[in-house]
Each structure stands twice: as C-alpha cells, then as structure tokens.
Design a protein around this motif. Sequence first.
Motif, PDB file in Angstrom:
ATOM      1  N   ARG A   4       0.837  -1.193   0.000  1.00  0.00           N
ATOM      2  CA  ARG A   4       0.000   0.000   0.000  1.00  0.00           C
ATOM      3  C   ARG A   4       0.876   1.249   0.000  1.00  0.00           C
ATOM      4  N   LEU A   8       0.923   4.108  -2.843  1.00  0.00           N
ATOM      5  CA  LEU A   8       0.672   5.528  -2.539  1.00  0.00           C
ATOM      6  C   LEU A   8       1.834   6.381  -3.021  1.00  0.00           C
ATOM      7  N   GLU A  11       1.668   6.991  -6.593  1.00  0.00           N
ATOM      8  CA  GLU A  11       0.672   8.003  -6.938  1.00  0.00           C
ATOM      9  C   GLU A  11       1.130   9.392  -6.517  1.00  0.00           C
ATOM     10  N   THR A 210     -12.303   9.935   5.304  1.00  0.00           N
ATOM     11  CA  THR A 210     -11.310   9.378   4.385  1.00  0.00           C
ATOM     12  C   THR A 210     -11.986   8.748   3.173  1.00  0.00           C
ATOM     13  N   VAL A 212     -14.156   8.594  -0.314  1.00  0.00           N
ATOM     14  CA  VAL A 212     -14.472   9.370  -1.515  1.00  0.00           C
ATOM     15  C   VAL A 212     -15.982   9.280  -1.735  1.00  0.00           C
ATOM     16  N   GLN A 276      -5.641  15.886  -1.189  1.00  0.00           N
ATOM     17  CA  GLN A 276      -5.195  14.860  -2.144  1.00  0.00           C
ATOM     18  C   GLN A 276      -6.292  13.831  -2.388  1.00  0.00           C
ATOM     19  N   VAL A 277      -7.013  13.494  -1.310  1.00  0.00           N
ATOM     20  CA  VAL A 277      -8.089  12.517  -1.474  1.00  0.00           C
ATOM     21  C   VAL A 277      -9.232  13.154  -2.265  1.00  0.00           C
ATOM     22  N   ARG A 280      -8.225  13.012  -5.626  1.00  0.00           N
ATOM     23  CA  ARG A 280      -7.783  11.669  -5.981  1.00  0.00           C
ATOM     24  C   ARG A 280      -6.460  11.725  -6.737  1.00  0.00           C
ATOM     25  N   GLN A 281      -5.588  12.569  -6.247  1.00  0.00           N
ATOM     26  CA  GLN A 281      -4.274  12.785  -6.846  1.00  0.00           C
ATOM     27  C   GLN A 281      -3.284  13.079  -5.735  1.00  0.00           C
TER      28      GLN A 281
ATOM     29  N   ARG B 498      -4.336   4.243   5.375  1.00  0.00           N
ATOM     30  CA  ARG B 498      -5.785   4.146   5.297  1.00  0.00           C
ATOM     31  C   ARG B 498      -6.377   5.489   4.871  1.00  0.00           C
ATOM     32  N   PHE B 500      -5.237   7.885   3.062  1.00  0.00           N
ATOM     33  CA  PHE B 500      -5.089   8.316   1.672  1.00  0.00           C
ATOM     34  C   PHE B 500      -5.517   7.260   0.666  1.00  0.00           C
ATOM     35  N   LYS B 501      -6.201   6.217   1.136  1.00  0.00           N
ATOM     36  CA  LYS B 501      -6.518   5.128   0.216  1.00  0.00           C
ATOM     37  C   LYS B 501      -7.359   5.599  -0.959  1.00  0.00           C
ATOM     38  N   GLY B 502      -8.142   6.692  -0.726  1.00  0.00           N
ATOM     39  CA  GLY B 502      -9.014   7.210  -1.771  1.00  0.00           C
ATOM     40  C   GLY B 502      -8.266   7.725  -2.987  1.00  0.00           C
ATOM     41  N   VAL B 503      -6.964   7.980  -2.857  1.00  0.00           N
ATOM     42  CA  VAL B 503      -6.202   8.489  -3.989  1.00  0.00           C
ATOM     43  C   VAL B 503      -5.902   7.381  -4.989  1.00  0.00           C
ATOM     44  N   LEU B 504      -5.838   6.148  -4.464  1.00  0.00           N
ATOM     45  CA  LEU B 504      -5.444   5.038  -5.337  1.00  0.00           C
ATOM     46  C   LEU B 504      -6.451   4.857  -6.470  1.00  0.00           C
TER      47      LEU B 504
END
Lengths: 321, 510
Positions: A4, A8, A11, A210, A212, A276-277, A280-281, B498, B500-504
């Motif tokens: 993970r 990350l 990304e 956290t 989306v 960032q979330v 989504r970048q 956890r 930042f998981k939404g960025v993936l």
Amino acid sequence: MFGRARRLAAEGVLGLNKRNRDYILRFNPRSRYPLVDDKLLSKQLAIQAGIAVPPLYGVIRTQHDIRLLPDMVRDHPQFVLKPAHGSAGDGIVVIAGRSGARYRTISGVLLDFEQLSHHISNAINGQFSLGGVQDVVIVEYMVQFLPVFESLSYQGVPDVRIIVFRGYPVMAMVRLPTRASGGKANLHQGAVGAGIDLATGVTLDGVLGTEVITHHPDTMNPIAGVQVPQWDTILEIAARCYELSGLGYIGVDIVLDRQYGPLVLELNARPGLAIQVANRQGLLRRLQICEERADFNAHYKERVAFSKREFKHPVKGCCQS
Amino acid sequence: MNNKHIYILAALLTAFSIGLFVYKAKVLGFPVRPQQQTTIWNIEAALRFHPGPAAVKATLRIPSLTPGYSIFDENFISRGFGVTTSSAPAGREAQWSVRQASGPQTMYYRAIVYRDDTRLAQDTTPPFPSPPELDEASQVALEALIAEVRRQSADVASFTVQLLRRINQGDQDPYVRVFLRRSDMPTDSAQLATLFLAGAQIPARVAHGIFLRSAPGPVQPESILEVHDGVQWLYFNPRTLQQGLPPNFLIWWRGDEPIAEVEGGFDLEVTLGVQESLLPAMAVAERRAEASGSHAVDFSLFALPIATQAVYRVLLMVPIGALMIVLLRNFVGVKTFGTFMPVLIALAFRETRLVWGIVLFAVIVSLGLLIRFYLEKLRLLLVPRLTCVLTVVVLLMVAISILSEKLGLQPGLSIALFPMVILAMTIERMSIVWEERGASEAIQEGVGSVLVAAIAYVVMGIAWLEHLVFVFPELLLLVVVATLLAGRYTGYRLLELRRFKGVLPEYTPQ
Ligand SMILES: Nc1ncnc2c1ncn2[C@@H]1O[C@H](COP(=O)(O)OP(=O)(O)O)[C@@H](O)[C@H]1O
Ligand SMILES: [Mg+2]
C-alpha cells in the motif's frame, strides 16, 4: 502494508512527515509564521497588497472592549467573531441575524449578549489560541456567499482551498459545509472536500473523512461538474499570497462573496493533506513538476498560466520519492 | 544540514555511546544485567599465641601485590592491641602491639578479594641480585651447577625449570647434595632455587599464597617461585615445575620469612581460611574502577546520594517513553492530547500498575469532564476556570483515595501520584475538543492518549532497560540518535495508508 505504501508513493501522495520536513521546514521560514498565524496581521497585509478580504468592523483587544461590540455591529446585523490566533475553525462565531436583543448564529442558535461576551472573553484569554496565549478578537463582515454552491452546502460558507507552492497554485478544492460540520468549512469537523480541476475550475468528486463520495450527504446533489465562477481571479489572488506572506508552502482559503467577489479568508502555513483525497491525486507529483520546470521569479500571471497548463486534471507522470 | 551530516553525527554518537558502554561493561565489569553478582572470597588469617610478661608485638604479613586479584575491603580485629600497617620490602605488614597482655590472645586479619584480570604484578624491574656469600667448596659446586644447567637451557624459563628439576632430585644430584648437607642452607626447594638463581645473576623470590577454593575452611599456604626474566615475572611451581600462576592462587606474602612473628609471646599459631561468596557486581565494579584510576565511577550516577539515585532511575526512563511517543506519532500517526502528556501519565502508572492506572485515569477524567461542562454554564474566565478544574481534580483525587482506603482497595491510594496539572489540562483540552469537534474526536484522542501511555508504561517498565540506562546513561545517546534519524523520516505514517486510500486509482467511490 508495504505494498500500500509503495502504491501511494507511486501516486505521489504526500505524507505528513514528508510535508513537514521537505516542504514546510524548507520553504516556510519561522520568522514569517506570525503573519499567517495572526489573522489580524494577515488581513492588514492583504489590504496593503490590494488583495480583497472581508471588511473589518473592529477589533476587541481587552475584556473592557467587549462592551464596544454592540456599537461596532450597530449597522451590521450580520457579522463574524474570530479569534486572531484561532485555528481549525475553533472559536469562530458566525452571526447571521438578530432576534430581538439576541444574536442568531448561522446554525440557528440564539445567544444573548452575556453568552457572546463570555465567548469573547474566553477567546481573549487564549482558549482558542495555540499555547493559550492572550489573543484579540476580530469582528468582520459576514460573507454572503454566491449561490453557486447552494446545491452543495448545508448552511455556512463554502470556501476554496488552494495549495500554493512558491507562488504556483498546485492543487485546489472547495470545502462544502454539512449538517455535521455545523456550517463550518473545516474538513475534520465533517465538511466535504471536493477536488477542483485547476485548469478549468470545475469540481471533481468529494471526500468525507477518508471516504471518496460523489454526492453531498445532506443535499444529495452530485458534487462533480460544478463550475467555480471567477476561477482565474481566484488563482491569481492565491498566487499573489506568496509574495504577501513570503511562505513557500501555504494553503490559501478563498470565499466567493456576492458583493465583493473572491475574498481571502485566511492563509495557512500548515495546510492539511486531505486535499489529495478530494482530488484523488497525490501532491508530490505536482510539487516536483514545479521544482523541475517552474521559474520561481515569474510574474503571478505567468505562474497562473503555468499552473493551468501543467495541472490539468488528471496530472500524469511518474514520481520520484 | 544534509542527510550526510546527520548520518555522520549519528554514527559518531553511536560509536561514542557503544564504545563507552563496552569499556564500562567489559573492562570495568559494570553489570549488564540487573542483579548480576560477582564472586568474591573472604580470606582470613587468625593469629593465636600466649603473651609473655612484657610488651607484645605481633607481625603479620598481609597481601599487597596480588596479580589477578584486588582487595575490596580489609580489616583488623583484636582485643586491646594497637594496630599499624606498614610496607616492608617483602610486601605489607600489620603490627599489633600492647604493653601488657594476659591469657591466650587471638587476632584476626580479614579481607575480601575479587578477581581482577587488569591487575598484574606492577612492581618495577628488580636489580640484579648480589651473589651469595659462600665458602670455597660451595662456590665451586654452585658455579659448576650453573654452568651445567645453562648448557641445557635456552632462556630464563628453561633455566629455572632445569634448576628446579635438579633441586628436586636432592641427594642424587652431586652438586645440590653439597648444599643440602649444610645446615645453614635453606631446605625449602624454592628458597634454595633463589640462592642458585642469585648466583646466576637472575632476580628471583619466593611467594607464598593460598588457593581460593569454593569450599569454605582452613587452607595451607603454598609457595611459588617468582623469577624475573628482564621483562616480567614468571611463576613456577617448585614441586610440579609447572610454569605460570595458577588462576585461583592468591599471593599473600613474599620472601623467606614466615607469615607471622611474635615478639614477647610464644606458641604462635597461624591459621588461614577462605570462603567464597557473592557480592552485587556493581559494588565490585565501582571498586575496580576506583583502583584502576578510572573516573567512570566518579561521574556515574552511583556517586549521587541514594535518594537522588532513585529519582534518576525514573527520570532516565523518560526519554525512552518519549521515544515511544515519537514512534507512535511519527510512524504510526496516533493522536494524543499534548505531546508528552502520555509519558507523564505512564510515569503515574508505574505506581498504580496498568489496569488500575487506566481505571483511575478514566474515572478522574470523566468526573472532571462532567464538572468542566457544568463550569462552562457558569461562564468563568479562562484562568480561574482552569484553576477551578485543577482544584476539583485534587479534591477528586483525595476523595478517591479516602474511598478506596475505606473499601480496602490498596491501589486507589496511589492516585496521589497522578500529575494533577496535566490531568487538569487534559480535561480542559478534551472538553474544548468535545465542544468544537464533537464527542467522537475527543474520545478518540483520549483513548489514543491512554493507549500511548500504556505502551510507554510497558516499555518503561522493562527492568533490564531501566538497569541499562541507569548504569550506562551514555546509552541515552542512542535515543538521541534514534530521534535524529526519526526526525529525518519522510515516509508515510501507518494510519495514513488508510487515510489516503481514496487516492489510489483502484479505489471505487461510494
Ligand atoms: N467572514 C466570514 N463570513 C462567513 N463565514 C466565515 C467568515 N470567516 C470564517 N467563516 C467560517 O469559519 C470557517 C473557518 O474560518 P477560517 O478563517 O478559515 O479560520 P480557521 O483558521 O479557524 O480555519 C470558514 O471556513 C467559514 O465557514
Ligand atoms: Mg480555515
């Protein structure tokens, strides 16, 4: 776990440790912190630099000054009380009207003058400031927000947060108040953050906590696809806040007022990473693009043009960490 | 300040810290494990005699140059005698004297010795001995013997062995026989050897000592021949011809004289005894450092008064607890009220033990919060309100102590050790977070703080760690190194994975 972390990193997600060490410690000189930590000072600086901010009605500096409040707001049924050293929305009271002798907050709670002065005296005594130091309370114009985000906010004022790296806007989001956030636009209080395409000013999906999300939890309207008006002006204001503050890594909070247009609400020397979330970048990729290709002495108009060109959503490219 | 700078600094600090640690542990024998013990021997010489009518003077030769051993402590016991010690050519001597004594007398010399490999025979190279004065016939025999032995040997060691072998043959050796027949010559083979060696211009002397056995009881002194080869002393067992000092042999005195003499008394009888036992390793290490002239002990925490030492035992663990906070905050991402508040809570847990500590903490904070919410209604100014919360916390502590005393719950009493100012601040901060950001955030941070405190408590409670940092405070430099490195860590925190998981890209929105 490491998988993970690796994904990350691929990304270009910026973590708190890296933000603190490689950006805040490097580009934000300590001596400049008071400019942004003291909202009164940053307001005055912005006024000098010709950047629009909510007009100031007055400042309450001492216990004694509290009784001046009714005079200050005599002609302004709506106003905002804000501790100059507050952070994360703590201690801010937004008064949206009167009801007889009492003040009505934006979330509909009625406060009498005594309750209000207790709050102010707490603020003066440093309840909301870092380290509990003495503080002053700003009394200012309550922003009349443009109805663009009406479908996407539950009370309160949505604001646009832009991360500005050495004068270049790198990422933006709009923060939408929810019922849970009590009309405040702070993400950790439960507001929704929606990413914005830097090139066009059109919203993307949102983040709540956290997670989306695609629809606003209270109004149920889709979050993506809303055009933020006066987008170029917003970007230019944000870019100019770099010269104003002298800080290389800041978050600029801008609201859209019906009467005054885009207004700078506050500058933040330690802007959060949830943006960032919302987009989504990862931020790192964009920061590295700036460091590689940007001319840090350019005029703000050139900087905005660079950002709009380079950071069209979604920004691709690899990231070295 | 680039990374290289930090790494070099970290490497230097690590090297210094580990180096000092190894020196203290290996050379000075500072104990690495708690409650480590060192073997020691209690040695004793008892003198018994009958005094004559006049003044009595008893002399006892006592250990001074003891290769492989050091004296930890010694004392002299007698009734009515004055005692003095002096150094004589053959070592040290103790003298007991009294003008008049009646009845059989006993006096004791007692000492504690411990193994100390750093102690070698430190005396200077002796001068060449003067040749023995002999009559014509003996002189001829001596020269012939030396010439013959020299022919059969290569160096001082083999010369000595060869010589001893001939002496042990006694009457069968034609040269040695000459000496054994004479009444003014020593009969002891070691003493005879020193005489011959003097003839060959080789410094030698007889040392007497005892074997330090583990079984308690009386021991007989035995002699050993010391020969100097120009560089160092060599040891020979005069009977077995074995070379080298036996590891458990303690040299007591040197020379041709007996161990004790008495003037003005008779029927002198000397018994030597030895008993093995154990002593805390630290006590022995201190003495050893002192003896070797090292300042490690002067600058160690053991030089402080006991009460202060006890304080430092706790204080030295605070950086370890703080290091846990660094790990949990910067590597895991746990949120706590106040940066170091959990360490202080963990210190309080030391007295209450963990479970009771958490219970008491929860009780005080929840009661405090209730009262704080009530105070909010009264609209007090900040500082008076804080003082009020603090006072309430103290009163709550008193109430809990008294209540638990009545109920016979012993752990309730230790609540007095909770840091009340910290508790009051925690209550205040928690109530603000509660109001501004909601109960869930406040409870989350509260639980986070207790969790971190519990982890810090467990780590700070490792007895071995506590012992290590107390005896080797330089190890705390490793904590400094760890913070230097942690301060440069720019990777993700565990909880961010956890967050930042939404960025993936593979993540699908709800
Ligand atoms: N002048 C104002 N008019 C209306 N709402 C305001 C005003 N100032 C602040 N707020 C509300 O309070 C929130 C936090 O204010 P901000 O100035 O960003 O302070 P903080 O540093 O606490 O985040 C804003 O997002 C907005 O919802
Ligand atoms: Mg803000």
